[in-house]
Design a protein around this motif. Structure first.
Motif, mmCIF file in Angstrom:
data_model
loop_
_atom_site.group_PDB
_atom_site.id
_atom_site.type_symbol
_atom_site.label_atom_id
_atom_site.label_comp_id
_atom_site.label_asym_id
_atom_site.label_seq_id
_atom_site.Cartn_x
_atom_site.Cartn_y
_atom_site.Cartn_z
ATOM 1 N N THR A 154 30.949 -14.075 10.975
ATOM 2 C CA THR A 154 31.612 -14.908 9.973
ATOM 3 C C THR A 154 31.028 -16.322 9.978
ATOM 4 N N LYS A 155 30.936 -16.898 8.767
ATOM 5 C CA LYS A 155 30.489 -18.286 8.574
ATOM 6 C C LYS A 155 29.159 -18.575 9.279
ATOM 7 N N THR A 156 28.191 -17.676 9.121
ATOM 8 C CA THR A 156 26.879 -17.868 9.745
ATOM 9 C C THR A 156 25.783 -17.719 8.699
ATOM 10 N N GLU A 157 24.598 -18.206 9.050
ATOM 11 C CA GLU A 157 23.411 -18.077 8.220
ATOM 12 C C GLU A 157 22.326 -17.339 8.996
ATOM 13 N N THR A 158 21.626 -16.429 8.308
ATOM 14 C CA THR A 158 20.603 -15.613 8.958
ATOM 15 C C THR A 158 19.330 -15.634 8.121
ATOM 16 N N PRO A 159 18.181 -15.949 8.710
ATOM 17 C CA PRO A 159 16.921 -15.870 7.959
ATOM 18 C C PRO A 159 16.480 -14.413 7.804
ATOM 19 N N LEU A 160 15.870 -14.129 6.670
ATOM 20 C CA LEU A 160 15.399 -12.771 6.385
ATOM 21 C C LEU A 160 14.016 -12.891 5.759
ATOM 22 N N ASN A 161 13.031 -12.274 6.414
ATOM 23 C CA ASN A 161 11.644 -12.392 5.960
ATOM 24 C C ASN A 161 11.086 -11.024 5.573
ATOM 25 N N ALA A 162 10.254 -11.028 4.566
ATOM 26 C CA ALA A 162 9.631 -9.793 4.090
ATOM 27 C C ALA A 162 8.182 -10.069 3.725
ATOM 28 N N THR A 163 7.309 -9.102 4.044
ATOM 29 C CA THR A 163 5.882 -9.202 3.737
ATOM 30 C C THR A 163 5.461 -7.988 2.919
ATOM 31 N N PHE A 164 4.709 -8.226 1.842
ATOM 32 C CA PHE A 164 4.267 -7.158 0.943
ATOM 33 C C PHE A 164 2.743 -7.219 0.828
ATOM 34 N N SER A 165 2.153 -6.048 0.788
ATOM 35 C CA SER A 165 0.685 -5.977 0.675
ATOM 36 C C SER A 165 0.302 -5.038 -0.456
ATOM 37 N N ALA A 166 -0.730 -5.447 -1.196
ATOM 38 C CA ALA A 166 -1.315 -4.610 -2.240
ATOM 39 C C ALA A 166 -2.808 -4.520 -1.979
ATOM 40 N N VAL A 167 -3.296 -3.294 -1.808
ATOM 41 C CA VAL A 167 -4.721 -3.061 -1.565
ATOM 42 C C VAL A 167 -5.214 -2.107 -2.641
ATOM 43 N N ASN A 168 -5.954 -2.691 -3.594
ATOM 44 C CA ASN A 168 -6.457 -1.898 -4.724
ATOM 45 C C ASN A 168 -5.328 -1.093 -5.376
ATOM 46 N N THR A 169 -4.204 -1.751 -5.537
ATOM 47 C CA THR A 169 -3.051 -1.080 -6.161
ATOM 48 C C THR A 169 -3.307 -0.951 -7.663
ATOM 49 N N PRO A 170 -3.272 0.274 -8.197
ATOM 50 C CA PRO A 170 -3.604 0.461 -9.614
ATOM 51 C C PRO A 170 -2.496 -0.063 -10.538
ATOM 52 N N VAL A 171 -2.884 -0.738 -11.578
ATOM 53 C CA VAL A 171 -1.968 -1.210 -12.620
ATOM 54 C C VAL A 171 -2.692 -1.092 -13.961
ATOM 55 N N LYS A 172 -1.951 -1.247 -15.030
ATOM 56 C CA LYS A 172 -2.564 -1.193 -16.352
ATOM 57 C C LYS A 172 -3.445 -2.425 -16.592
ATOM 58 N N LYS A 173 -4.451 -2.249 -17.433
ATOM 59 C CA LYS A 173 -5.359 -3.356 -17.754
ATOM 60 C C LYS A 173 -4.600 -4.519 -18.397
ATOM 61 N N GLU A 174 -3.568 -4.185 -19.194
ATOM 62 C CA GLU A 174 -2.776 -5.235 -19.827
ATOM 63 C C GLU A 174 -2.074 -6.115 -18.791
ATOM 64 N N VAL A 175 -1.664 -5.506 -17.668
ATOM 65 C CA VAL A 175 -1.005 -6.263 -16.607
ATOM 66 C C VAL A 175 -1.998 -7.203 -15.932
ATOM 67 N N VAL A 176 -3.204 -6.704 -15.659
ATOM 68 C CA VAL A 176 -4.241 -7.551 -15.054
ATOM 69 C C VAL A 176 -4.551 -8.738 -15.962
ATOM 70 N N ASP A 177 -4.717 -8.482 -17.241
ATOM 71 C CA ASP A 177 -5.023 -9.565 -18.184
ATOM 72 C C ASP A 177 -3.888 -10.588 -18.231
ATOM 73 N N ASP A 178 -2.647 -10.113 -18.169
ATOM 74 C CA ASP A 178 -1.502 -11.020 -18.225
ATOM 75 C C ASP A 178 -1.421 -11.869 -16.957
ATOM 76 N N MET A 179 -1.688 -11.267 -15.798
ATOM 77 C CA MET A 179 -1.698 -12.019 -14.543
ATOM 78 C C MET A 179 -2.755 -13.126 -14.575
ATOM 79 N N ASN A 180 -3.940 -12.767 -15.002
ATOM 80 C CA ASN A 180 -5.037 -13.762 -15.040
ATOM 81 C C ASN A 180 -4.746 -14.864 -16.054
ATOM 82 N N ALA A 181 -4.060 -14.513 -17.143
ATOM 83 C CA ALA A 181 -3.702 -15.536 -18.132
ATOM 84 C C ALA A 181 -2.685 -16.517 -17.537
#
Length: 243
Positions: A154-181
């Motif tokens: 009760t009445k406490t604070e807790t840190p929560l950390n998360a790490t995500f990795s993408a290695v050649n993760t396939p996406v649509k070309k439209e998504v790549v273009d939107d990210m670069n824009a």
């Protein structure tokens, strides 16, 4: 000469009144036909009326008992809720960074790190996070990470950390273009989400498990067009929490 012992013929037979001393013949009714039965012959006859009464009484008592139990149970739950007043925790996204980012052709590479501060505002209830999944979403790009369960007092604070990795993760070309824009404009917005199965508890009282949903929408990571790294723009973000 006629024999006096033989009855005479040609005369009417003596009546009953004559042979019975003038008394009227016995009769069971004053009518020349029999009286009707006092009850119709096809009337239903219940050989055991007390049994049906007992059955109806039992059904009424059983229904009344169920209603009383339901009312009592609802009153107990309402009183417990008033006393404990469980509230949802707060999630704040304190840090968000991206390294080794590239979006070329139809794939994405990069490492995202998200840091939350989870706050339990309840005065009488602890929160146990049984299963936790963090996510990063950008259009059809979907990254997820399982986090370790934890218990929050009760009445406490807790840190929560998360790490995500993408290695050649396939996406649509439209998504790549939107990210670069967006990158050319100085920042890329991502949705950061958390799903958690939680249990609220106070002593012996344990509420049912809840699926907690956390959403931080369109969190911008500042990154220049010629860089592969960036971090959270605009400071910490309060996330929306609901069940």
């Amino acid at each position: 000469m006629q024999d006096p012992s033989r009855p005479a013929t040609g005369y009417p037979a003596p009546s009953y009144y004559q042979t019975n001393g003038g008394q009227a013949p016995p009769s069971a009714t004053a009518y020349p036909y029999s009286a009707p039965h006092p009850y119709p012959q096809n009337q239903y006859y219940n050989p055991n009326p007390s049994r049906n009464y007992f059955t109806r009484s039992f059904v009424r008592s059983f229904i009344a008992t169920l209603v009383c139990l339901f009312v009592i149970f609802g009153a107990i739950v309402f009183i417990v809720w008033l006393v404990l007043r469980p509230t949802l925790p707060d999630f704040r996204l304190d840090s968000f960074s991206l390294t080794n980012f590239s979006a070329t052709s139809q794939s994405v590479n990069g490492t995202w790190k998200a840091g939350f501060l989870v706050r339990n505002n309840n005065k009488k209830m602890t929160i146990t996070y049984q299963v936790i999944e963090a996510r990063i979403v950008y259009d059809t790009l979907f990254l997820r990470e399982q986090l370790l369960p934890f218990k929050q007092d009760t009445k406490t604070e807790t840190p929560l950390n998360a790490t995500f990795s993408a290695v050649n993760t396939p996406v649509k070309k439209e998504v790549v273009d939107d990210m670069n824009a967006n990158k050319a404009g100085g920042s890329i917005p991502f949705n950061v989400e958390v799903l958690a199965s939680t249990v609220f508890r106070s002593g012996a009282w344990r509420l049912r498990a809840r699926l907690l949903k956390v959403s931080c929408r369109r969190v911008p990571i500042g990154i220049s067009s010629n860089s592969t790294s960036g971090k959270l723009s605009g400071g910490a973000r309060e996330c929306q929490v609901w069940t």
